[in-house]
Scaffold this active site. Structure first.
Site, PDB file in Angstrom:
ATOM      1  N   ARG A 111       0.834  -0.853  -0.025  1.00  0.00           N
ATOM      2  CA  ARG A 111      -0.250   0.043  -0.277  1.00  0.00           C
ATOM      3  C   ARG A 111       0.753   1.533   0.020  1.00  0.00           C
ATOM      4  O   ARG A 111       0.550   2.647   0.251  1.00  0.00           O
ATOM      5  CB  ARG A 111      -1.174  -0.064   1.294  1.00  0.00           C
ATOM      6  CG  ARG A 111      -2.012  -1.326   1.225  1.00  0.00           C
ATOM      7  CD  ARG A 111      -3.305  -0.902   1.746  1.00  0.00           C
ATOM      8  NE  ARG A 111      -3.992  -1.863   1.756  1.00  0.00           N
ATOM      9  CZ  ARG A 111      -3.905  -3.129   2.397  1.00  0.00           C
ATOM     10  NH1 ARG A 111      -3.599  -3.456   3.809  1.00  0.00           N
ATOM     11  NH2 ARG A 111      -5.097  -3.584   2.294  1.00  0.00           N
ATOM     12  N   LYS A 170       2.931  11.087 -11.891  1.00  0.00           N
ATOM     13  CA  LYS A 170       2.384   9.781 -12.688  1.00  0.00           C
ATOM     14  C   LYS A 170       2.983   8.073 -12.879  1.00  0.00           C
ATOM     15  O   LYS A 170       4.446   7.652 -13.408  1.00  0.00           O
ATOM     16  CB  LYS A 170       2.002  10.668 -14.819  1.00  0.00           C
ATOM     17  CG  LYS A 170       0.717  11.682 -14.253  1.00  0.00           C
ATOM     18  CD  LYS A 170       1.004  11.747 -15.848  1.00  0.00           C
ATOM     19  CE  LYS A 170      -1.003  12.762 -15.880  1.00  0.00           C
ATOM     20  NZ  LYS A 170      -0.518  13.276 -17.427  1.00  0.00           N
ATOM     21  N   GLU A 189       9.704  16.661 -25.981  1.00  0.00           N
ATOM     22  CA  GLU A 189       9.568  16.757 -24.510  1.00  0.00           C
ATOM     23  C   GLU A 189       9.973  18.401 -24.192  1.00  0.00           C
ATOM     24  O   GLU A 189       9.307  19.160 -23.738  1.00  0.00           O
ATOM     25  CB  GLU A 189       9.248  15.959 -24.003  1.00  0.00           C
ATOM     26  CG  GLU A 189       8.743  14.408 -24.133  1.00  0.00           C
ATOM     27  CD  GLU A 189       6.920  14.574 -23.675  1.00  0.00           C
ATOM     28  OE1 GLU A 189       6.732  16.098 -23.344  1.00  0.00           O
ATOM     29  OE2 GLU A 189       6.491  13.455 -23.528  1.00  0.00           O
ATOM     30  N   LYS A 243       7.926  22.015 -15.953  1.00  0.00           N
ATOM     31  CA  LYS A 243       7.168  21.375 -15.066  1.00  0.00           C
ATOM     32  C   LYS A 243       6.716  21.187 -14.079  1.00  0.00           C
ATOM     33  O   LYS A 243       5.451  20.955 -13.719  1.00  0.00           O
ATOM     34  CB  LYS A 243       7.877  19.795 -15.331  1.00  0.00           C
ATOM     35  CG  LYS A 243       7.546  18.726 -15.021  1.00  0.00           C
ATOM     36  CD  LYS A 243       6.238  17.844 -15.637  1.00  0.00           C
ATOM     37  CE  LYS A 243       5.575  16.575 -15.639  1.00  0.00           C
ATOM     38  NZ  LYS A 243       6.297  15.368 -16.448  1.00  0.00           N
ATOM     39  N   GLU A 277      -4.494  16.745 -12.842  1.00  0.00           N
ATOM     40  CA  GLU A 277      -4.084  16.922 -13.454  1.00  0.00           C
ATOM     41  C   GLU A 277      -6.044  17.276 -14.069  1.00  0.00           C
ATOM     42  O   GLU A 277      -6.196  16.834 -14.631  1.00  0.00           O
ATOM     43  CB  GLU A 277      -4.263  15.784 -14.709  1.00  0.00           C
ATOM     44  CG  GLU A 277      -4.199  16.430 -16.112  1.00  0.00           C
ATOM     45  CD  GLU A 277      -3.272  15.211 -17.145  1.00  0.00           C
ATOM     46  OE1 GLU A 277      -3.885  14.255 -17.758  1.00  0.00           O
ATOM     47  OE2 GLU A 277      -2.212  14.961 -16.465  1.00  0.00           O
ATOM     48  N   ARG A 311      -2.620  21.270 -15.869  1.00  0.00           N
ATOM     49  CA  ARG A 311      -1.594  20.761 -15.815  1.00  0.00           C
ATOM     50  C   ARG A 311      -2.224  19.701 -16.986  1.00  0.00           C
ATOM     51  O   ARG A 311      -0.717  19.214 -17.866  1.00  0.00           O
ATOM     52  CB  ARG A 311      -1.547  19.522 -14.457  1.00  0.00           C
ATOM     53  CG  ARG A 311      -0.844  17.664 -14.741  1.00  0.00           C
ATOM     54  CD  ARG A 311      -0.394  17.312 -13.129  1.00  0.00           C
ATOM     55  NE  ARG A 311       0.688  16.364 -14.367  1.00  0.00           N
ATOM     56  CZ  ARG A 311       1.510  15.478 -12.702  1.00  0.00           C
ATOM     57  NH1 ARG A 311       1.214  15.294 -11.831  1.00  0.00           N
ATOM     58  NH2 ARG A 311       2.367  14.354 -13.922  1.00  0.00           N
ATOM     59  N   ASN A 333      -0.307  17.270 -21.834  1.00  0.00           N
ATOM     60  CA  ASN A 333      -0.224  16.480 -23.193  1.00  0.00           C
ATOM     61  C   ASN A 333      -0.321  17.248 -23.957  1.00  0.00           C
ATOM     62  O   ASN A 333      -1.021  16.331 -25.033  1.00  0.00           O
ATOM     63  CB  ASN A 333      -1.915  15.915 -22.473  1.00  0.00           C
ATOM     64  CG  ASN A 333      -1.613  15.657 -20.522  1.00  0.00           C
ATOM     65  OD1 ASN A 333      -0.834  14.310 -20.665  1.00  0.00           O
ATOM     66  ND2 ASN A 333      -2.639  15.335 -20.164  1.00  0.00           N
ATOM     67  N   HIS A 385      -0.067  14.338 -26.793  1.00  0.00           N
ATOM     68  CA  HIS A 385      -0.177  13.319 -26.359  1.00  0.00           C
ATOM     69  C   HIS A 385      -1.719  11.904 -26.772  1.00  0.00           C
ATOM     70  O   HIS A 385      -1.091  10.791 -26.763  1.00  0.00           O
ATOM     71  CB  HIS A 385      -0.712  13.342 -25.159  1.00  0.00           C
ATOM     72  CG  HIS A 385       1.201  13.502 -24.592  1.00  0.00           C
ATOM     73  ND1 HIS A 385       2.051  14.391 -24.429  1.00  0.00           N
ATOM     74  CD2 HIS A 385       2.339  13.038 -23.842  1.00  0.00           C
ATOM     75  CE1 HIS A 385       3.182  14.467 -24.347  1.00  0.00           C
ATOM     76  NE2 HIS A 385       2.836  13.513 -23.456  1.00  0.00           N
ATOM     77  N   HIS A 429      -0.108   8.814 -28.726  1.00  0.00           N
ATOM     78  CA  HIS A 429      -0.446   7.813 -28.074  1.00  0.00           C
ATOM     79  C   HIS A 429      -1.309   6.595 -28.600  1.00  0.00           C
ATOM     80  O   HIS A 429      -1.103   5.310 -28.656  1.00  0.00           O
ATOM     81  CB  HIS A 429      -0.813   8.366 -26.726  1.00  0.00           C
ATOM     82  CG  HIS A 429       0.174   8.076 -25.936  1.00  0.00           C
ATOM     83  ND1 HIS A 429      -1.263   8.768 -24.078  1.00  0.00           N
ATOM     84  CD2 HIS A 429       0.855   8.669 -25.418  1.00  0.00           C
ATOM     85  CE1 HIS A 429       0.128   8.996 -23.458  1.00  0.00           C
ATOM     86  NE2 HIS A 429       0.733   9.421 -23.857  1.00  0.00           N
ATOM     87  N   HIS A 476       8.873   6.978 -28.050  1.00  0.00           N
ATOM     88  CA  HIS A 476       7.151   7.740 -26.974  1.00  0.00           C
ATOM     89  C   HIS A 476       7.346   9.473 -27.639  1.00  0.00           C
ATOM     90  O   HIS A 476       6.229   9.935 -28.452  1.00  0.00           O
ATOM     91  CB  HIS A 476       7.495   8.040 -25.921  1.00  0.00           C
ATOM     92  CG  HIS A 476       6.245   9.462 -25.164  1.00  0.00           C
ATOM     93  ND1 HIS A 476       5.148   9.352 -25.075  1.00  0.00           N
ATOM     94  CD2 HIS A 476       6.722  10.057 -24.605  1.00  0.00           C
ATOM     95  CE1 HIS A 476       4.314   9.799 -24.475  1.00  0.00           C
ATOM     96  NE2 HIS A 476       5.853  11.245 -24.606  1.00  0.00           N
TER      97      HIS A 476
END
Length: 365
Positions: free
Chosen positions: A125, A147, A189, A231, A241, A245, A249, A252, A256, A269
């Site tokens: 956990r 993330k 990026e 960032k 997000e 935030r 993306n 993206h 993706h 990527h």
């Protein structure tokens, strides 16, 4: 050494440092300082892949000489960022008797970082972890912000959570061993930050891109640091997000779809995101927000790096559409896309028509 801070409020009410310098990976004094800062236990697992292990694992083990270090090697590549890889690591941790005082260290690129973060979030956990990104893309993007996640065949990063590291150790000297293709992919990026948030940084990149491609040490240090500053600022304002935030993306959702369609690992990527950002720029033009000259400047910068400015020729609009609408960013009111009001000013928008998306994908492709 440059030291930045990521300020957290919504989730954990704490901050964590980003250290940026040459040779921080082997700095035993710094490692001791970091481990003391959160009362780390003696058990440390370094999660990496065989290629990175050959280059840097021994140095990192030496820097952690006062700890009981367990190296865990996983296969290289985006295609291994999946649940079965996590299960293998859980098994190794269990057999070694790792408990809730243990610390995990992600030594590698974005795949290693995302996996390790998700494992840290879910092992017993939640245990502490530290990011040691060794690729440009991971240094300026995926290692910062918390993330974590894994891929499934239906989509990228569909399973994951927000879980922040205790520290990020950016060792700029590791970039010297990065293959040229991966280095260029990481620059996508870096360019993103200029497009979404800082027009002056975009202009600096246009001026200095040749020096960055030559890996000039001073230029590279500035590019990495400034990307991390942006960032960290965006993450501090919106950790989960829910608003600002999301501008991180840019490109993206398109990118993706390319990665998923082609099979994880076929396109890097950063390559897929490069094409995706050009699509986003073209769609912004369709909406009347930016002009052709701005689109051309954006496209030209990616071309100067040697990055794709359109997706695979055999990927149809229908395939794009179906994959994009399986994206994890999908909401009840539709699919949000990050678009440009201007270079340096990104917004999240639902204000587009599918016919416009189709036109952009068809024309650029």
């Amino acid at each position: 050494m440059n030291v930045l801070s990521v300020e957290l409020q919504a989730i954990e009410h704490r901050a964590y440092p980003i250290y940026i310098d040459q040779k921080v990976l082997v700095n035993q004094h710094l490692w001791e300082k970091i481990m003391r800062s959160f009362s780390a236990g003696k058990q440390v697992a370094i999660i990496t892949n065989p290629k990175i292990a050959e280059l840097y694992l021994g140095d990192l083990e030496n820097a952690l000489a006062n700890y009981n270090v367990l190296p865990i090697l996983i296969s290289e590549g985006e295609e291994h960022k999946k649940l079965s890889t996590m299960e293998k690591v859980y098994t190794d941790l269990s057999e070694a008797g790792f408990n809730r005082s243990s610390t995990l260290i992600a030594l590698g690129g974005g795949v290693i970082g995302d996996l390790t973060g998700f494992i840290a979030a879910t092992w017993m956990r939640g245990v502490n972890y530290i990011q040691v990104p060794t690729t440009l893309l991971a240094q300026v993007d995926s290692s910062v912000g918390g993330k974590t996640g894994v891929n499934i065949p239906q989509g990228k990063n569909m399973i994951g959570c927000f879980y922040h590291p205790r520290a990020v150790m950016i060792d700029l000297s590791t970039l010297s061993s990065l293959p040229n293709r991966e280095f260029k992919a990481g620059l996508s990026e870096v360019i993103k930050y200029g497009l979404i948030y800082d027009v002056d940084f975009f202009e600096w990149l246009v001026k200095n891109i040749d020096g960055l491609l030559a890996q000039d040490a001073q230029l590279l240090a500035y590019a990495v640091e400034h990307s991390c500053v942006i960032k960290a600022e965006v993450v501090a304002k919106d950790e989960k997000e829910s608003g600002l935030r999301a501008i991180l993306n840019l490109g993206h959702t398109f990118g993706h779809a390319i990665e998923t369609a082609m099979g994880y690992g076929e396109w890097l990527h950063g390559e897929a995101i490069s094409a995706g950002m050009v699509y986003a720029a073209k769609l912004s033009q369709e909406l009347g927000w930016i002009n052709q000259a701005q689109v051309d400047r954006i496209t030209e910068l990616f071309k100067r790096v040697g990055l794709p400015t359109s997706g695979p020729k055999n990927l149809t609009y229908i395939e794009y559409r179906d994959l994009m609408f399986k994206d994890k960013k999908l909401r009840d009111k539709g699919l949000p896309l990050v678009l440009l009001k201007a270079i340096g000013n990104a917004v999240v928008s639902y204000d587009y028509e599918q016919s416009q998306v189709k036109k952009v994908l068809t024309e650029v492709t």
